[in-house]
Design an enzyme around this catalytic site. Structure first.
Site, short mmCIF file in Angstrom:
data_model
loop_
_atom_site.label_atom_id
_atom_site.label_comp_id
_atom_site.label_asym_id
_atom_site.label_seq_id
_atom_site.Cartn_x
_atom_site.Cartn_y
_atom_site.Cartn_z
CD GLU A 94 -37.64 -39.16 24.97
OE1 GLU A 94 -37.69 -39.17 23.86
OE2 GLU A 94 -38.93 -38.93 25.59
CB CYS A 113 -43.14 -37.31 32.95
SG CYS A 113 -42.85 -38.92 32.52
CB CYS A 120 -34.90 -48.82 29.45
SG CYS A 120 -35.53 -50.01 29.83
CB CYS A 124 -41.11 -53.81 27.60
SG CYS A 124 -40.84 -53.24 29.54
CB CYS A 127 -40.97 -49.16 26.04
SG CYS A 127 -40.63 -48.02 26.44
CB CYS A 339 -41.98 -43.52 27.40
SG CYS A 339 -40.67 -45.10 28.12
N1 SAH Z 1 -39.40 -48.59 33.72
C1 SAH Z 1 -40.81 -47.71 34.19
C2 SAH Z 1 -41.18 -46.23 34.28
C3 SAH Z 1 -40.62 -46.22 33.14
S1 SAH Z 1 -41.45 -46.41 31.43
C4 SAH Z 1 -42.18 -48.87 33.64
O1 SAH Z 1 -41.75 -49.38 33.28
O2 SAH Z 1 -42.98 -48.60 34.71
C5 SAH Z 1 -43.35 -45.06 32.72
C6 SAH Z 1 -44.64 -46.06 31.89
O3 SAH Z 1 -44.42 -45.73 30.32
C7 SAH Z 1 -45.12 -47.31 31.68
O4 SAH Z 1 -46.17 -47.66 32.45
C8 SAH Z 1 -44.85 -48.05 30.31
O5 SAH Z 1 -45.17 -49.25 30.30
C9 SAH Z 1 -45.63 -46.77 29.51
N2 SAH Z 1 -44.78 -46.81 28.09
C10 SAH Z 1 -44.20 -47.45 27.70
N3 SAH Z 1 -43.81 -47.26 26.62
C11 SAH Z 1 -44.97 -46.52 26.38
C12 SAH Z 1 -45.87 -46.93 24.84
N4 SAH Z 1 -45.37 -47.31 23.65
N5 SAH Z 1 -47.14 -46.39 25.32
C13 SAH Z 1 -47.83 -46.48 26.31
N6 SAH Z 1 -46.80 -46.48 27.20
C14 SAH Z 1 -45.59 -46.72 27.25
FE1 SF4 Z 2 -37.55 -49.69 30.64
FE2 SF4 Z 2 -39.25 -48.68 28.75
FE3 SF4 Z 2 -39.49 -51.39 30.36
FE4 SF4 Z 2 -40.11 -48.92 31.31
S1 SF4 Z 2 -41.54 -49.89 29.62
S2 SF4 Z 2 -39.34 -51.36 32.02
S3 SF4 Z 2 -38.93 -47.23 30.24
S4 SF4 Z 2 -38.69 -50.49 28.07
#
Ligand code: SAH
Ligand code: SF4
Length: 367
Positions: A94, A113, A120, A124, A127, A339
């Protein structure tokens, strides 16, 4: 799978050299790049200001682009577009295009973006991309092609070109370090200054230190999401390897070395990291690091009960963190959310269609 190199993964000087090696003027490289950026040709054969014989050679030796547009959704009255793109191996990623129209005090910006990986490995809990696991790294060319796709899309609508790039799409950019750094250098040749690039990381400390030495004046966003190790260990598993104190110290080294600001990102999740004590700890941490905090109410993701607190609660939390905090009600959410979520939505749509097809006794849809 062996594939030809793509236009997007060659630097300007490599493409110019290629033209010279083929017996043509180096300026031909610039003509090709103008077409790729403006979308005035859909492939080498469409670049009609080039000699026909050169177009044929290029079409057989280079790929025009690495990604194919599969779907696009639009929200915020056209200010946010979300693209689903497919790589040569069928993997989908995406890219989100965000326009800020500017005001009397702020300039207008057009931000792309980009994704840096398919899936990944960090995992997390909030995510959608993390739930996929890591499928593969993107190449520098695939990262650049996301920006070229945005340039063409905005260009064809008579909107300005991309001005900013943020590595906040799918994937952990610092786990694909080499290609990400190369893509930043390539993008600077397409007119995106590293000063207008933000790399977001969940906190790979050694790579943060390495990035500080690249001579790239980019900004770093640290995905903190918790102000104590106890909470962060649960939200971002990588915290067990690089706990908060080490992460913040690396962030400070980065800004000391590059002179660029570091921001802290904090996805707010009801009942997990949104208490008064969390806000107080975050306030202290941000003050100690001299960093700004972006508080982002969590977007819901499929198959997870985790949710953002109410809007009122989000505002109270940000107020308790103090003037260093800004709430960011996510722009992407109405365009099928943050994301990894457009991809997830497409997958569940496909599953729904598959189930319907099964019920009808016909074959499942091809992937
Ligand atoms: N992996 C990197 C960059 C991609 S994620 C990172 O974690 O920083 C980019 C941002 O999207 C991160 O700050 C992440 O915490 C946020 N993000 C991921 N899932 C999300 C969700 N469900 N709601 C809001 N922000 C989210
Ligand atoms: Fe990976 Fe999503 Fe965590 Fe970013 S927020 S490090 S994309 S699992």
């Amino acid at each position: 799978m062996k594939t030809q190199p793509s236009l997007s993964e060659l630097s300007q000087s490599e493409l110019r050299q290629m033209m010279a090696d083929l017996g043509h003027g180096r300026y031909r490289a610039d003509q090709i790049r103008v077409h790729a950026w403006r979308g005035t040709a859909a492939g080498f054969h469409g670049a009609t200001n080039l000699p026909g014989e050169l177009r044929s050679v290029l079409a057989s030796e280079l790929r025009w682009k690495t990604l194919e547009l599969i779907a696009a959704t639009s929200a915020d009255r056209g200010l946010t577009d979300k693209l689903l793109l497919r790589g040569y191996d069928g993997q989908e990623i995406e890219t989100v295009l965000i326009r800020h129209t500017g005001s009397s005090t702020t300039r207008s910006r057009q931000t792309v973006c980009v994704s840096s990986q398919v899936g990944c490995a960090i995992g997390c809990v909030f995510c959608a991309t993390g739930q996929l696991g890591l499928r593969r790294n993107l190449t520098a060319g695939e990262i650049v092609d996301q920006v070229l796709e945005a340039a063409r899309r905005w260009g064809s609508a008579d909107l300005g070109p991309p001005t900013n790039v943020v590595y906040m799409g799918m994937g952990e950019p610092l786990q694909n370090y080499k290609e990400v750094v190369r893509s930043i250098r390539l993008l600077s040749e397409w007119g995106i200054s590293p000063r207008r690039v933000v790399v977001s990381t969940s906190g790979l400390v050694p790579e943060m230190d390495q990035l500080a030495q690249e001579g790239l004046p980019i900004r770093l966003a640290i995905s903190l999401h918790a102000a104590t190790d106890e909470v962060r260990n649960r939200l971002v598993p990588l915290n067990r390897r690089y706990p908060i104190a080490e992460l913040i110290a690396a962030g400070m080294r980065f800004s000391g070395r590059t002179g660029r600001r570091v921001s802290l990102e904090y996805v707010l999740i009801a009942g997990l990291n949104d208490g008064e004590q969390d806000a107080a700890a975050l306030r202290r941490l941000a003050a100690g690091a001299g960093a700004h905090v972006n508080v982002i109410p969590m977007n819901p993701i499929p198959e997870s009960p985790l949710r953002a607190p109410s809007q009122d609660h989000c505002r109270q939390f940000a107020a308790a963190v103090g003037p260093r905090a800004t709430i960011r009600f996510s722009r992407g959410d109405r365009a099928a959310a943050a994301c990894g979520q457009l991809r997830a939505a497409m997958q569940s749509e496909k599953r729904r269609l598959d189930r319907t097809a099964e019920r009808l006794g016909s074959l499942p849809l091809p992937v």
